[in-house]
Design an enzyme around this catalytic site. Structure first.
Site, short mmCIF file in Angstrom:
data_model
loop_
_atom_site.label_atom_id
_atom_site.label_comp_id
_atom_site.label_asym_id
_atom_site.label_seq_id
_atom_site.Cartn_x
_atom_site.Cartn_y
_atom_site.Cartn_z
N TYR A 49 0.84 -1.20 0.00
CA TYR A 49 0.00 0.00 0.00
C TYR A 49 0.88 1.26 0.00
CZ TYR A 49 -4.28 -2.74 0.89
OH TYR A 49 -5.35 -3.60 0.79
N HIS A 115 -8.89 -7.67 -1.65
CA HIS A 115 -7.99 -6.87 -2.47
C HIS A 115 -7.87 -7.54 -3.82
CE1 HIS A 115 -4.42 -4.85 -4.05
NE2 HIS A 115 -4.02 -6.05 -4.40
N GLU A 126 2.72 -7.82 -7.57
CA GLU A 126 2.04 -8.29 -6.34
C GLU A 126 2.12 -9.81 -6.19
OE1 GLU A 126 -1.88 -6.51 -6.39
OE2 GLU A 126 -1.07 -4.52 -5.95
P1 IDP Z 1 -8.76 -0.70 -3.83
O1 IDP Z 1 -8.59 -1.72 -2.74
O2 IDP Z 1 -10.19 -0.61 -4.30
O3 IDP Z 1 -7.77 -0.88 -4.97
P2 IDP Z 1 -7.11 1.52 -2.85
O4 IDP Z 1 -7.37 2.98 -3.11
O5 IDP Z 1 -5.94 0.88 -3.52
O6 IDP Z 1 -8.48 0.74 -3.18
O7 IDP Z 1 -6.98 1.36 -1.26
C1 IDP Z 1 -6.47 0.18 -0.70
C2 IDP Z 1 -7.27 -0.14 0.54
O8 IDP Z 1 -7.11 0.89 1.52
C3 IDP Z 1 -8.78 -0.19 0.32
O9 IDP Z 1 -9.21 -1.44 -0.22
C4 IDP Z 1 -9.32 0.05 1.72
O10 IDP Z 1 -9.23 -1.12 2.53
C5 IDP Z 1 -8.31 1.08 2.23
N1 IDP Z 1 -8.79 2.46 1.99
C6 IDP Z 1 -8.73 3.16 0.83
N2 IDP Z 1 -9.27 4.39 0.99
C7 IDP Z 1 -9.67 4.46 2.29
C8 IDP Z 1 -10.31 5.49 3.08
O11 IDP Z 1 -10.61 6.59 2.62
N3 IDP Z 1 -10.56 5.17 4.38
C9 IDP Z 1 -10.23 3.97 4.93
N4 IDP Z 1 -9.63 2.98 4.23
C10 IDP Z 1 -9.37 3.22 2.92
MG MG Z 2 -5.70 -0.61 -4.92
#
Ligand code: IDP
Ligand code: MG
Length: 154
Positions: A49, A115, A126
């Site tokens: 992340y 994920h 990954e």
């Molecule tokens: P994704 O999992 O849909 O690809 P990403 O933006 O890559 O989304 O974010 C990774 C993970 O971080 C998300 O699946 C979620 O668990 C967490 N996350 C992302 N944005 C937020 C937020 O605004 N608040 C809390 N957790 C978040």
């Molecule tokens: Mg993501």
């Protein structure tokens, strides 16, 4: 054939949704090329992340992702990255469309069950982050010719 990396997050493990989520991927016709249980730590999450380490919710995300072991999977199929992202749904489970995994099983942005890699390039990175080469298996299920027609594979 394209591959993608899936993590069944602690929210899936805690809520006993592991079987249901895996079932969806298998019903779709995707092949499980690798699967195992592992405990994540902050080091691997800072890599995985990296795009989020400076966000205010990052400590909470680390705590959530290390709460229980997770199931990591490598799925294989034609256009599998795009197919699985569509099956997963929007990041915020409350906004995810019904019919998607997050849309059907979740109510949270953070605790969003699964994920999935977001591009073929990131999928390769990954998969190598979470699996050793000998943990990924190259095989073709006997159902292959009922899942794909020749022009699907061209
Ligand atoms: P994704 O999992 O849909 O690809 P990403 O933006 O890559 O989304 O974010 C990774 C993970 O971080 C998300 O699946 C979620 O668990 C967490 N996350 C992302 N944005 C937020 C937020 O605004 N608040 C809390 N957790 C978040
Ligand atoms: Mg993501």
């Amino acid at each position: 054939m394209e591959r993608t990396l899936i993590i069944l997050k602690p929210s899936a493990v805690q809520r006993a949704l592991v079987g249901k989520v895996i079932d969806r991927f298998q019903q779709k016709g995707l092949t499980i090329a690798g699967i195992k249980m592992m405990k994540l730590d902050e080091k691997i999450l800072r890599e995985h992340y990296a795009h989020l380490v400076d966000r205010p919710f990052f400590p909470s995300l680390v705590e959530s992702m290390t709460a229980t072991p997770v199931i990591v999977m490598c799925l294989e199929g034609r256009d599998v990255v795009e197919v699985v992202r569509a099956m997963t749904g929007a990041t915020n489970s409350r906004k995810a469309v019904p019919g998607t995994i997050r849309g059907d099983f979740g109510m949270s942005g953070q605790e969003n069950i699964v994920h999935a890699s977001d591009s073929p390039e990131n999928a390769i990175i990954e998969i190598n982050r979470f699996f050793r080469p000998e943990e990924i298996f190259d095989y073709k299920p006997i159902t292959f010719t009922s899942i794909y027609a020749p022009d699907d594979l061209a």
